[in-house]
Scaffold this active site. Structure first.
Site, PDB file in Angstrom:
ATOM      1  N   LYS A  76      19.149  75.730 -39.444  1.00 16.45           N
ATOM      2  CA  LYS A  76      18.741  76.931 -40.332  1.00 16.45           C
ATOM      3  C   LYS A  76      17.808  78.058 -39.489  1.00 16.45           C
ATOM      4  O   LYS A  76      17.797  79.149 -39.646  1.00 16.45           O
ATOM      5  CB  LYS A  76      17.636  76.243 -41.265  1.00 16.45           C
ATOM      6  N   ASP A 118      15.219  77.336 -52.240  1.00 14.65           N
ATOM      7  CA  ASP A 118      16.114  76.188 -52.423  1.00 14.65           C
ATOM      8  C   ASP A 118      16.461  76.199 -53.777  1.00 14.65           C
ATOM      9  O   ASP A 118      17.316  75.294 -54.183  1.00 14.65           O
ATOM     10  CB  ASP A 118      15.340  74.889 -51.770  1.00 14.65           C
ATOM     11  N   GLN A 159      11.797  70.471 -46.315  1.00 14.25           N
ATOM     12  CA  GLN A 159      13.308  69.867 -46.016  1.00 14.25           C
ATOM     13  C   GLN A 159      13.097  68.568 -46.768  1.00 14.25           C
ATOM     14  O   GLN A 159      12.007  67.954 -46.507  1.00 14.25           O
ATOM     15  CB  GLN A 159      13.203  69.869 -44.627  1.00 14.25           C
TER      16      GLN A 159
END
Ligand code: NDP
Length: 275
Positions: A47, A114, A91
């Protein structure tokens, strides 16, 4: 026919880069990682790299395994209030002592790139999405790129996680598919999957979907990532199905799209934050 993810991801990343140049400033992405999960470390590394390529300023906040829920929420609130941060992700998976639902609810929905905050998921189900989770968004990008129109089709989603299966089903319903969701309690899985003109599999079990469980000519999108004898494989028996169906490979399929769609969400957050 093989549905490669690479050209789709490249197209999206090129569009994101152009969008960033047009913005006139570099969007900020904060990535919070807790503990030492090796897969998470690799994903975050990818990422950071893709963000840099697209002109996005991504910064990793790496916290120790023993971080408490309160400490993590404190950092999230700090990032919520930082004007240089346009998008934020935590994450997953988190260490077992941390409640992911509670943590994700701490993220400002305007920075929830997200798309896992209940507000974002609710807006998606209501057919008026804000940020769509990157993996199912990537699946829709693949369908669109290869001109597989979900409208009016029978679609089956195997897996019902908040990250993949449920938002995937919502996206397909919003695109006028007739959608069935299967999971670990589904009886006679093959009878369900065989009906699918579009089959999305997001389980995490190698070769769960075998040749006789798939309809001839179906579009099969394999989200699964499994490590078998040091090699990455999906949830679908790719070799047995590559001539019978239109199918994404693993690696080289959906995985490439997940990061690209995350960057697309970061650009969107920066564009909307500017207004
Ligand atoms: P979860 O473990 O959260 O969910 C798995 C789902 O599969 C659950 O709904 C579970 O059912 C269902 N399931 C388990 N066993 C069976 C079975 N035998 N038959 C039918 N359904 C079953 O996983 P995620 O959704 O987070 O991820 C799924 C896969 O996708 C993983 O391999 C993951 O690594 C991969 N992934 C890939 C990404 C990419 O970028 N390509 C991104 C995210 C995930 P139940 O709810 O009943 O337990």
């Amino acid at each position: 026919m093989i549905l490669e993810g690479k050209p789709v991801a490249e197209k999206i990343l090129k569009e994101v880069k152009a969008g960033v140049e047009k913005l006139g400033f570099s969007p900020g992405l904060a990535i919070v990682r807790i503990g030492e999960d090796p897969a998470s470390k690799t994903y975050v590394g990818t990422k950071l790299k893709r963000a840099a390529d697209a002109g996005i300023t991504a910064r990793e906040h790496h916290l120790k395994e023993s971080t408490t829920g309160d400490e993590l929420i404190e950092l999230i609130h700090k990032l919520n209030n930082d004007p240089a941060v346009h998008g934020m992700i935590v994450q997953l998976p988190l260490p077992p002592h941390l409640d992911a639902n509670k943590i994700l609810e701490g993220i400002d929905p305007e920075k929830d790139v997200d798309g896992l905050h209940p507000y974002s998921l609710g807006r998606l189900v209501a057919g008026n999405p804000t940020f769509v989770p990157a993996t199912p968004q990537g699946v829709m990008e693949i369908l669109n790129y290869y001109e597989i129109d979900p409208s009016g089709k029978d679609a089956v989603v195997v897996g019902r996680s908040n990250m993949v299966g449920k938002p995937m089903a919502a996206l397909l319903v919003n695109s006028n598919s007739t959608v069935e969701i299967c999971h670990s309690r589904t009886q006679g899985l093959g009878a369900h999957t065989k009906r699918a003109e579009i089959l999305i599999v997001a389980v995490g079990k190698p070769k769960l979907i075998k040749e006789d469980m798939v309809r001839e000519g179906a579009a099969v999108i394999d989200v699964g990532i499994n490590r078998v004898e040091g090699k990455l494989v999906g949830d679908v028996d790719f070799e047995a199905l590559k001539d019978k169906a239109r199918i994404t490979p693993v690696p080289g399929g959906v995985g490439k799209l997940t990061v690209a769609c995350l960057m697309k969400n970061v650009l969107k957050a920066a564009e909307e934050g500017k207004m």
